[in-house]
Enzyme design. Structure first.
Site, short mmCIF file in Angstrom:
data_model
loop_
_atom_site.label_atom_id
_atom_site.label_comp_id
_atom_site.label_asym_id
_atom_site.label_seq_id
_atom_site.Cartn_x
_atom_site.Cartn_y
_atom_site.Cartn_z
N GLU A 164 0.88 -1.16 0.00
CA GLU A 164 0.00 0.00 0.00
C GLU A 164 0.91 1.21 0.00
O GLU A 164 1.53 1.54 1.01
CB GLU A 164 -0.92 -0.04 1.22
CG GLU A 164 -2.00 1.03 1.21
CD GLU A 164 -1.70 2.13 2.20
OE1 GLU A 164 -1.24 3.20 1.75
OE2 GLU A 164 -1.91 1.92 3.41
N CYS B 188 -1.71 8.81 3.21
CA CYS B 188 -1.52 8.17 1.90
C CYS B 188 -2.74 8.36 1.02
O CYS B 188 -2.68 8.14 -0.19
CB CYS B 188 -1.21 6.69 2.08
SG CYS B 188 -2.42 5.82 3.09
#
Length: 845
Positions: free
Chosen positions: A255, A294
């Site tokens: 990720e 993120c």
């Protein structure tokens, strides 16, 4: 200087060297070090696989889920200590809430998924597959816990959420974890891990934490392990190419950072709710966690005629953002995690500046509240603008991991999609529009490049969790640059840690392996009616064949009149020409109702209620004068949580087969190879009570037998009561239960009274040393009777009054100090628990 500790191989330890410094992001204070030298990484991984893995794999999904729920409650009660530490990372209270309570929320959410899994250590996936004509050879898929360890390499920005959103999933799957937080915020992950270990809720070895960077951590991973990584795409690619991962075929989930895009729909012009929502969402995503998310919005894609409006509106919103010490209520944005991170963001800003114009922000003069901008890792929000986004590649390729975003125009929705795709894959995108056609156009065409897409409009704004909030039930990850992986996602996430295996065999064999009855498996004839058994005693395959019933013409017409279902096949036999029906046809739901009439046991027993109908299929018509019988077979058992006023119970799924009893008597000329006596199948659900084996039933005979063993000098197993104090206490509670004493206020707070009241129905004992509301702690009332024998006689007399009261007033409700208003049955439940509690206290049972 003290060092952050690691929890490995069952103990807390520190690295051997002095280590590297960690600084307070707000004050710049050097307050601790991290060091990992001397840790035996291969043994750490092996310890998890064996010590933690062996216990977790044997636990059922229900046990694992309840374990997570218990842990979430435990941590939530201790959350404030984590907020105090989180401020050191530069996070505000809101930032920390997302990290800390968001992490605990992941535990709660994954705990609730236990309801979707069987009450077994493994999962049975999908539907059975018939591999042979006639159903004697079949297949199914099962998913078992991997016999490895989950290695989680985490980023600095969410030290709590990042750890728990991953661990919650692997623990639910039955796999232990080794967590490696990023050093700059590892002290917060360490504090949470310390509380987890102190709780004793997880089995030993289920969690190990190494607080620092270990470059060799992947050198000894094995094929049964799973590796996850959160961080920069560049670092992720290096890890993904590690030879050991390739040699052992170790699953690797990445990720990575991504240039997430938010789109302003053409309909969302200034003055519309969607325009305002869009601007506020961009501001929020830039400033929450100081843009170190993120999922933060990096590219602001707007209609070309609205660029100026968005730029002005966003600047006004950002002007309201106060920067400084996150402990202060008036501060809305804290700092980055470290000065090193500030330099990295400034480097990215310098690169973006070569192709885009900075239209908001000042890197040289930062106004802060309650903090020294030079000592802390502070930076101003920065907005860029590029009018040529198709020629400016850097805004689609270079991410400044901080409060930095770029406005860019589009001429059509096709262009908006193309610009979003130029990021080469992101974790999340969003679009603000009130036009569902615009939303559909964007979502369908952009979905290939994004892990999640949020459509923002006025109707969902108040309930929305926002662009940047991953949710446990949804997948978190994205294609391309975002890493190409998935995390969370409800059951999907748990399955990442399970091995899917196809199993083949006879229906009877597959039934025994899966614990789910398979069509055509051998029946296990029940010795008694299955509805007479408690949940624990019912087993898959347990079966009952019923007697027969003939469906008459009158039955069909009466059912039509009762239900108002006058479909022509049931009521107009002159209209059957050209249809699939030959005669007056029984309603499908009448067939199922008639089937229930054949298999339902009428007397009161463990079956508490009809819980519903899972599936139903009618294979061919039945006509008037056809005769049926039913085969009722336990298909599957599903555990359930009970917190309301009902006794502990589970759900039993029953496989109902309705057969044509006249099939064998039909001429062979009227049968084909496809014909079968089976005419309908259904899966029905019943709620079935569990056995009560905790408490002894307190009959008068049993009470007398217990009291005959009570001596005046007996010592309690817990508490300070004497035998006479205990008996007089019971006499007093019977006065309440018989209505003699009702002049009191209920002591239990209103907000928890329903929960406390419902606890009467469970099979859990009262806690030892429970405090009676009218008694001060560690004190005893004065004795009222001259001796124990007299007290026992008065106790018996008062119990008789209680019994007589409810005989004469069966519908009465009386107050209780702890449990609120109780009816006759609830008073009985309380009596049983209460007498068991005190008789056990003195060893009488």
């Amino acid at each position: 200087m003290n060092k952050i500790q690691h929890y490995v191989q069952g103990q807390w330890t520190t690295g051997k060297e002095e280590g590297a410094p960690i600084y307070d992001a707000i004050t710049g204070e050097h307050f601790t070090n991290w060091a990992v030298e001397g840790l035996d990484i291969p043994e750490v991984l092996n310890y998890g696989r064996t010590k933690g893995g062996e216990v977790l794999r044997k636990m059922t999904f229900q046990e694992r889920g309840n374990m997570l729920k218990k842990l979430a409650l435990y941590l939530t009660k201790r959350k404030e200590q984590f907020y105090d530490l989180s401020y050191r990372t530069g996070a505000t209270r809101v930032d920390s809430w997302i990290d800390i309570e968001g992490g605990f929320g992941n535990l709660f959410a994954n705990a609730s998924l236990r309801k979707l899994f069987p009450n077994k250590p493994f999962h049975v996936e999908g539907d059975p597959i018939d591999l042979s004509r006639g159903g004697r050879f079949m297949a199914h898929h099962i998913m078992v816990p991997k016999k490895g360890v989950a290695v989680h390499i985490n980023a600095f920005n969410f030290p709590v959420w990042g750890m728990l959103e991953k661990c919650a999933v692997n623990w639910m799957a039955g796999v232990p974890a080794v967590v490696l937080p990023a050093p700059s915020s590892a002290y917060l992950a360490e504090a949470v891990a310390r509380e987890i270990i102190n709780s004793g809720i997880l089995p030993e070895g289920a969690l190990q934490i190494i607080n620092g960077t270990v470059k060799t951590v992947l050198d000894t991973v094995e094929s049964q392990d799973v590796v996850t990584f959160t961080g920069s795409a560049a670092t992720g690619r290096l890890l993904k190419a590690q030879p050991r991962l390739i040699e052992e075929s170790v699953p690797f989930t990445m990720e990575a950072d991504s240039l997430n895009a938010s789109i302003l729909g053409e309909d969302a012009v200034p003055g519309t709710p969607e325009f305002n929502l869009f601007v506020k969402e961009v501001r929020k995503e830039m400033t929450v966690k100081a843009g170190q998310k993120c999922t933060a919005i990096r590219r602001i894609i707007v209609p070309e005629n609205l660029v100026e409006d968005v730029q002005i509106a966003l600047a006004k919103e950002l002007d309201k953002v106060t920067i400084g010490d996150p402990r202060l209520k008036e501060v809305r944005m804290g700092s980055l995690v470290s000065k090193q991170q500030v330099e990295a963001v400034k480097s990215s800003i310098a690169d973006i500046s070569k192709e885009a114009e900075m239209v908001y922000g000042n890197l040289d003069n930062i106004e802060t509240i309650g903090a020294d901008a030079n000592k802390g890792a502070f930076i101003s929000p920065v907005v860029f603008r590029t009018d040529n986004p198709f020629q400016n590649n850097v805004v689609h390729e270079r991410e400044a991991f901080g409060p930095v975003s770029t406005i860019m125009p589009y001429k059509s929705m096709d262009e908006a999609v193309q610009l979003a795709q130029m990021g080469k894959g992101s974790l999340v995108s969003s679009i603000a529009t009130y036009d569902d056609n615009i939303a559909t156009d964007y979502v369908v065409n952009a979905a290939s490049h994004h892990g999640r897409i949020l459509v923002i409009n006025r109707e969902m704004a108040k309930q929305s969790t926002g662009h940047g909030s991953p949710l446990p039930y949804l997948v978190h990850g994205g294609p391309g640059r975002a890493g190409g992986g998935e995390e969370m996602g409800g059951m999907r996430g748990i399955k990442h840690y399970l091995q899917r295996t196809a199993i083949q065999g006879t229906p009877s064999t597959i039934t025994e392996i899966t614990g789910i009855y398979q069509q055509n498996a051998k029946y296990k004839e029940a010795e008694d009616h299955p509805f007479k058994y408690h949940w624990e005693d019912i087993q898959p395959g347990m079966s009952l064949k019923t007697h027969k019933r003939t469906l008459t013409d009158t039955d069909i017409q009466n059912f039509a009149n009762l239900t108002w279902d006058h479909f022509y096949a049931h009521t107009d036999i002159t209209s059957l020409d050209g249809s699939i029906f030959e005669k007056r046809t029984a309603h499908g739901y009448f067939i199922i109702s008639a089937a229930a009439g054949l298999f339902v046991y009428p007397n009161k027993g463990p079956v508490a209620a009809n819980y519903g109908l899972d599936s139903i299929r009618f294979l061919r018509p039945l006509y008037h004068n056809d005769t049926i019988y039913v085969r009722l077979t336990c298909k599957e058992k599903v555990d359930r949580d009970v917190s309301s006023t009902e006794h502990p119970s589970g759900i039993v799924k029953w496989h109902v087969e309705v057969f044509d009893a006249n099939f064998e008597n039909r001429p062979e000329s009227q049968k084909t190879d496809k014909d079968s006596p089976l005419v309908a199948v259904a899966t029905i659900l019943t709620m079935v009570q569990k056995k009560q084996e905790t408490f002894v039933e307190m009959t008068e005979e049993k009470i007398n037998k217990c009291l005959s063993k009570l001596k005046a000098d007996a010592k309690p197993k817990w508490g300070i009561m004497t035998p006479q104090h205990m008996i007089e206490h019971l006499e007093y509670t019977y006065k309440i239960a018989s209505g003699e004493i009702q002049d009191f206020e209920i002591a239990t707070p209103e907000k928890i009274l329903d929960k406390v009241h419902a606890s009467l129905y469970n099979y859990k004992k009262f806690p030892q040393n429970s405090q009676f509301p009218q008694l001060e702690k560690d004190t005893l009332d004065d004795l009222k009777h001259q001796d124990l024998e007299t007290a026992i006689e008065r106790f018996k007399e008062q119990r008789k009054k209680y019994i007589e009261f409810f005989k004469e007033n069966p519908d009465a409700k009386l107050k209780n100090l702890v449990f609120g208003e109780l009816n006759r049955y609830e008073s009985y439940l309380l009596e049983r628990k209460h007498l068991n509690h005190h008789f056990e206290q003195f060893g009488l049972i």
